[in-house]
Design an enzyme around this catalytic site. Structure first.
Site, PDB file in Angstrom:
ATOM      1  N   GLY A   9       0.841  -1.198   0.000  1.00  0.00           N
ATOM      2  CA  GLY A   9       0.000   0.000   0.000  1.00  0.00           C
ATOM      3  C   GLY A   9       0.867   1.236   0.000  1.00  0.00           C
ATOM      4  O   GLY A   9       2.083   1.159   0.163  1.00  0.00           O
ATOM      5  N   LYS A  15       0.125   0.003   6.908  1.00  0.00           N
ATOM      6  CA  LYS A  15       0.740  -1.328   6.851  1.00  0.00           C
ATOM      7  C   LYS A  15       1.433  -1.710   8.159  1.00  0.00           C
ATOM      8  O   LYS A  15       1.183  -2.778   8.705  1.00  0.00           O
ATOM      9  CB  LYS A  15       1.753  -1.392   5.692  1.00  0.00           C
ATOM     10  CG  LYS A  15       1.157  -1.207   4.328  1.00  0.00           C
ATOM     11  CD  LYS A  15       2.202  -1.221   3.228  1.00  0.00           C
ATOM     12  CE  LYS A  15       3.248  -0.141   3.326  1.00  0.00           C
ATOM     13  NZ  LYS A  15       2.752   1.243   3.234  1.00  0.00           N
ATOM     14  N   SER A  88       6.214  -2.154  -1.825  1.00  0.00           N
ATOM     15  CA  SER A  88       6.309  -2.977  -3.039  1.00  0.00           C
ATOM     16  C   SER A  88       5.391  -2.423  -4.130  1.00  0.00           C
ATOM     17  O   SER A  88       4.375  -3.027  -4.456  1.00  0.00           O
ATOM     18  CB  SER A  88       6.047  -4.459  -2.753  1.00  0.00           C
ATOM     19  OG  SER A  88       4.858  -4.678  -2.057  1.00  0.00           O
TER      20      SER A  88
END
Length: 179
Positions: A9, A15, A88
């Protein structure tokens, strides 16, 4: 059975908060957090977490994702449940991680949050730095973020509380016989 819940995210989407809360709820869960890993795992590799050199370049992020995935895979071999909390930003990097870990144990989890709320939550000042030209390649602002099109799980940190989202994750893990 051990698993890797891969939280992706935007920066400040929640996260790390979710990963820490999930760890409180699961006995055998280790967290691989992007902030810590950028500083510790890539030390001496030419990548820097402040966005310079290769740290936040596409290749730097792909390399980082591979390293994290291999560490997660090693933990899986020892029957450790893993929560990876990293931006990511590229679809390609998440596909690489899934391949390294194995699709049957990899749970791509999109931590959904609007860019506006992420900016408001930003305790590190990354968004302000990116908007002022002090930080390159910040995902969602001056850098790419490929929103997952078919994640295994979507967790909406804008609409639901941390506890509600943790319950959603645990329910999902139970439904897949991971717990």
């Amino acid at each position: 059975m051990s698993f890797v819940i891969w939280m992706t995210g935007l920066p400040s989407s929640g996260k790390t908060t979710l990963a820490k809360k999930l760890q409180e709820n699961l006995i055998n869960l280790e967290i691989l957090d992007g902030d810590n890993l950028m500083d510790d795992l890539v030390a001496g590799t030419g990548s820097l977490s402040n966005g310079t050199q290769t740290g936040w370049s596409k290749q730097g992020r792909l390399d980082h994702t591979k390293r994290v995935a291999y560490v997660a895979k090693l933990l899986l071999k020892h029957n450790v449940q893993v929560c990876v909390s990293v931006i990511s930003p590229f679809k390609e990097s998440r596909e690489i991680a899934r391949k390294i870990i194995g699709s049957g144990r990899f749970i791509e989890t999109y931590i959904k949050c609007s860019l506006e709320l992420c900016r408001k939550r930003d305790v590190k000042g990354l968004y302000k730095k990116a908007e002022n030209g002090e930080l390159e390649n910040l995902s969602g602002v001056t850098g790419t973020y490929d929103i997952p099109q078919n994640p295994d799980l979507i967790i909406d940190t804008e609409r639901f509380t941390v506890n509600e989202n943790i319950q959603t994750i645990i329910t999902f893990l139970n439904s897949k016989n991971f717990l």
